[in-house]
Motif scaffolding. Structure first.
Motif: not given
Ligand code: ATP
Length: 241
Positions: A15, A39-46, A20, A87, A199, A167
């Motif tokens: 990003y 967990r939250n922020g682990a990188g799933k959505s990415t 990420a 999501e 999660q 999710e």
């Molecule tokens: P969640 O359950 O919170 O969605 P996740 O496992 O899906 O968590 P991601 O959303 O993939 O996690 O985030 C992975 C990393 O990328 C995190 O450190 C997050 O802060 C960062 N991140 C996610 N979206 C952005 C964005 N739009 N801009 C900057 N950093 C981002």
């Protein structure tokens, strides 16, 4: 072994300047329900966004079957057979339930190529009985769970071969979560390949047969769900109970 339905290899995603994902490798076997746990922020959505061409992938490759789609625009990746349910579960709030499905319609010829089922509105209403009773209702008036169903339903109308669900249980009441779990199992029985992020380990064990665990943008372990969900050290270190 046959080609996986979806394969990510060495993905480095960013990003802006913030990295990420760090070399994510992930295989989604044909016909599997694979869950990406973390967990939250682990990188799933990415990871799901990287598959769909929605984040900046600076290194690595994405394959849909034997076709490389790395760097392709999302609409082309969708045409290659990927359906994506974000999501945020966006519905067209001002349109009716049925109109939302019409918007999602795409030719059935691709589905015939894949040997997958071709979705019609009637089949969708069979799969989601609560939606059948509210065809005319404005989507913006639906509950969170109904909107989640409608988003999945609309994505199916594009006849994907693989569906990515970010999710799907998040923020929903337990009874709705059970309905979503049943829906995912039905989709798998219909021949669809599913990759979901989650999660909730309990939910994952109800729907998935394979799992990968992600932490700080790296896949730590991958295997049959029963091995991963019962591994205490993995659960304690990387997952929410
Ligand atoms: P969640 O359950 O919170 O969605 P996740 O496992 O899906 O968590 P991601 O959303 O993939 O996690 O985030 C992975 C990393 O990328 C995190 O450190 C997050 O802060 C960062 N991140 C996610 N979206 C952005 C964005 N739009 N801009 C900057 N950093 C981002």
């Amino acid at each position: 072994m046959s080609e996986p339905a979806l394969r990510l290899s060495g993905i480095e995603a960013f990003y802006g300047t913030a990295q990420a994902l760090f070399g994510v490798d992930l295989e989604v076997p044909v016909g599997s329900v694979t869950v990406l746990l973390g967990r939250n922020g682990a990188g799933k959505s990415t990871t799901l966004k990287a598959a769909m061409g929605l984040v900046d992938v600076k290194a690595g490759q994405v394959f849909v079957g034997d076709r490389e789609v790395t760097g392709a625009p999302s609409y082309k990746i969708a045409r290659a057979g990927l359906g994506y349910v974000p999501e945020t579960r966006r519905v067209f709030a001002g349109l009716s339930v049925e109109e939302n499905l019409v918007v999602g319609e795409r030719g059935g010829e691709r589905a015939a190529d894949f040997g997958a089922a071709t979705w019609t509105r009637e089949r969708i209403f069979d799969l989601f009985p609560p939606l059948a009773g509210m065809r005319e209702r404005q989507a913006g008036q639906l509950s969170g769970g109904e909107q989640q169903m409608l988003t999945i339903a609309r994505t199916l109308m594009g006849n994907p071969q693989i569906i990515l669900l970010d999710e799907p249980s998040e923020g929903l009441a337990p009874v709705i979560v059970q309905q979503i779990a049943a829906t995912i199992r039905t989709l798998a029985a219909e021949g669809l390949t599913v990759l979901l992020s989650e999660q909730n380990v309990r939910f994952a064990t109800h729907v998935a047969n394979r799992a990968a665990v992600i932490e700080r943008g790296r896949i730590l372990v991958e295997g049959p769900i029963e091995d991963i969900a019962t591994d205490e050290s993995v659960r304690e270190a990387y997952l929410t109970p």
